[in-house]
Design an enzyme around this catalytic site. Structure first.
Site, PDB file in Angstrom:
ATOM      1  N   PRO A   2     -11.097 -11.442  -7.374  1.00 36.81           N
ATOM      2  CA  PRO A   2     -10.194 -11.704  -8.508  1.00 36.81           C
ATOM      3  C   PRO A   2      -8.741 -11.558  -8.078  1.00 36.81           C
ATOM      4  O   PRO A   2      -8.367 -10.572  -7.446  1.00 36.81           O
ATOM      5  CB  PRO A   2     -10.564 -10.628  -9.527  1.00 36.81           C
ATOM      6  CG  PRO A   2     -11.930 -10.147  -9.108  1.00 36.81           C
ATOM      7  CD  PRO A   2     -11.986 -10.316  -7.626  1.00 36.81           C
ATOM      8  N   GLU A   3      -7.938 -12.566  -8.380  1.00 30.78           N
ATOM      9  CA  GLU A   3      -6.510 -12.500  -8.100  1.00 30.78           C
ATOM     10  C   GLU A   3      -5.770 -12.141  -9.389  1.00 30.78           C
ATOM     11  O   GLU A   3      -6.382 -11.989 -10.439  1.00 30.78           O
ATOM     12  CB  GLU A   3      -6.025 -13.844  -7.546  1.00 30.78           C
ATOM     13  CG  GLU A   3      -6.572 -14.166  -6.157  1.00 30.78           C
ATOM     14  CD  GLU A   3      -5.974 -13.273  -5.075  1.00 30.78           C
ATOM     15  OE1 GLU A   3      -4.949 -12.614  -5.321  1.00 30.78           O
ATOM     16  OE2 GLU A   3      -6.553 -13.231  -3.983  1.00 30.78           O
ATOM     17  N   ARG A 155      14.898 -10.432   8.299  1.00 33.83           N
ATOM     18  CA  ARG A 155      13.454 -10.305   8.565  1.00 33.83           C
ATOM     19  C   ARG A 155      12.936 -11.532   9.292  1.00 33.83           C
ATOM     20  O   ARG A 155      13.178 -12.664   8.880  1.00 33.83           O
ATOM     21  CB  ARG A 155      12.695 -10.038   7.273  1.00 33.83           C
ATOM     22  CG  ARG A 155      13.068  -8.641   6.796  1.00 33.83           C
ATOM     23  CD  ARG A 155      12.432  -8.219   5.520  1.00 33.83           C
ATOM     24  NE  ARG A 155      10.972  -8.103   5.542  1.00 33.83           N
ATOM     25  CZ  ARG A 155      10.317  -7.395   4.618  1.00 33.83           C
ATOM     26  NH1 ARG A 155      10.971  -6.726   3.700  1.00 33.83           N
ATOM     27  NH2 ARG A 155       9.014  -7.351   4.650  1.00 33.83           N
TER      28      ARG A 155
END
Ligand SMILES: [Zn+2]
Length: 274
Positions: A2-3, A155
């Site tokens: 499940p997201e 980054r």
């Protein structure tokens, strides 16, 4: 697995049956799920009224005056509100009995075949350690392109991994990250620090659009929403890049490519995404 959209759909499904209702009993059919179930669940929850049902990242919190039950569905967890006399299956590990309403007595049942889910306890006024250091919710105003732009300066990690970092923003899983990057025209391999402020504004907008759309659709297909790949059936038909290696881009016809980033399959169109 499940997201975020499926967890939010679950929250919206169970909340009307829970909020304002008193918990009459707690039945734990095993002492642990992914982690041991803390004793407060059985000792403090009976007699408490559920004040709210909140989602934070992919966790659900049932708030009461005595503290909050913290749930995660893991890989296979399902939460359902059922009649109190519903037959108990092999993987039905937890029942919270609910006081009777006009519709009769009900239980909130947690079913989890693989037991990667969890049921934990958060004391009143405290923040559970699992919820510390989480980035903002993607569907709130706290998440926007400027946040992504600020946090990404310097980054060198791939922008897709940056977007999936829960310390940056929660709940942007592998499928949603691939789809949002396609929609924003950004190559998932690009260094996070090299993406412009304007392109991050577009990316944040696409993340919100795609998650909101999935939540909207999940609300009507929850009962049978998982296909054999573990993805919602309605979503597979609408995917632009995810799982489509070698197939033509729906925008330009170029073959979709796949690469593994951070041990996760990543799909993109080499022409539409720069
Ligand atoms: Zn394309």
């Amino acid at each position: 697995m499940p997201e975020l959209p499926e967890v939010e759909t679950t929250r919206r499904g169970i909340a009307p049956h829970l909020i304002g209702r008193r918990i009459t009993s707690v039945v734990l059919r095993r002492p642990d799920l992914r982690w041991p179930i803390p004793p407060e669940i059985g000792e403090l929850l009976p007699g408490q009224r559920i004040e709210d049902v909140e989602r934070r990242a992919k966790y659900l919190l049932l708030h009461t005056a005595a503290g909050s039950a913290l749930l995660h569905l893991g890989m296979t967890g399902v939460l359902r509100v059922l009649p109190a006399d519903a037959p108990v299956g092999k993987h039905d590990h937890v029942d919270l009995g609910l006081e009777a309403a006009a519709t009769g007595a009900r239980v909130l049942r947690f079913t989890d075949a693989r037991r990667f889910g969890c049921l934990l306890w958060q004391a009143p006024g405290a923040t559970h350690e699992l919820l510390e250091n989480l980035g903002p919710e993607p569907l709130t105003d706290d998440f926007d392109g400027d946040l992504l732009w600020r946090m990404s300066r310097g980054r060198t990690a791939a922008v897709k991994l940056f977007l999936m970092d829960n310390a940056v923003v929660v709940g942007v899983g592998n499928i949603y990250a691939s789809e949002a990057l396609f929609a924003a025209g950004i190559d998932p391999r690009r260094a996070a620090g090299s993406v412009s402020r304007a392109r991050y504004a577009r990316l944040a907008a696409e993340v919100k659009r795609i998650l909101a759309w999935a939540i909207e659709r999940g609300g009507t297909t929850l009962r049978d929403f998982i296909n054999p790949d573990g993805m919602p059936g309605y979503f597979v038909r609408e995917l632009q890049v995810y799982g489509r290696e070698g197939e033509p881009c729906r925008t330009c016809g170029t073959a979709i490519r796949q690469v593994v980033l951070g041990q996760r399959s990543t799909f993109w169109c080499p022409r539409c995404q720069k």
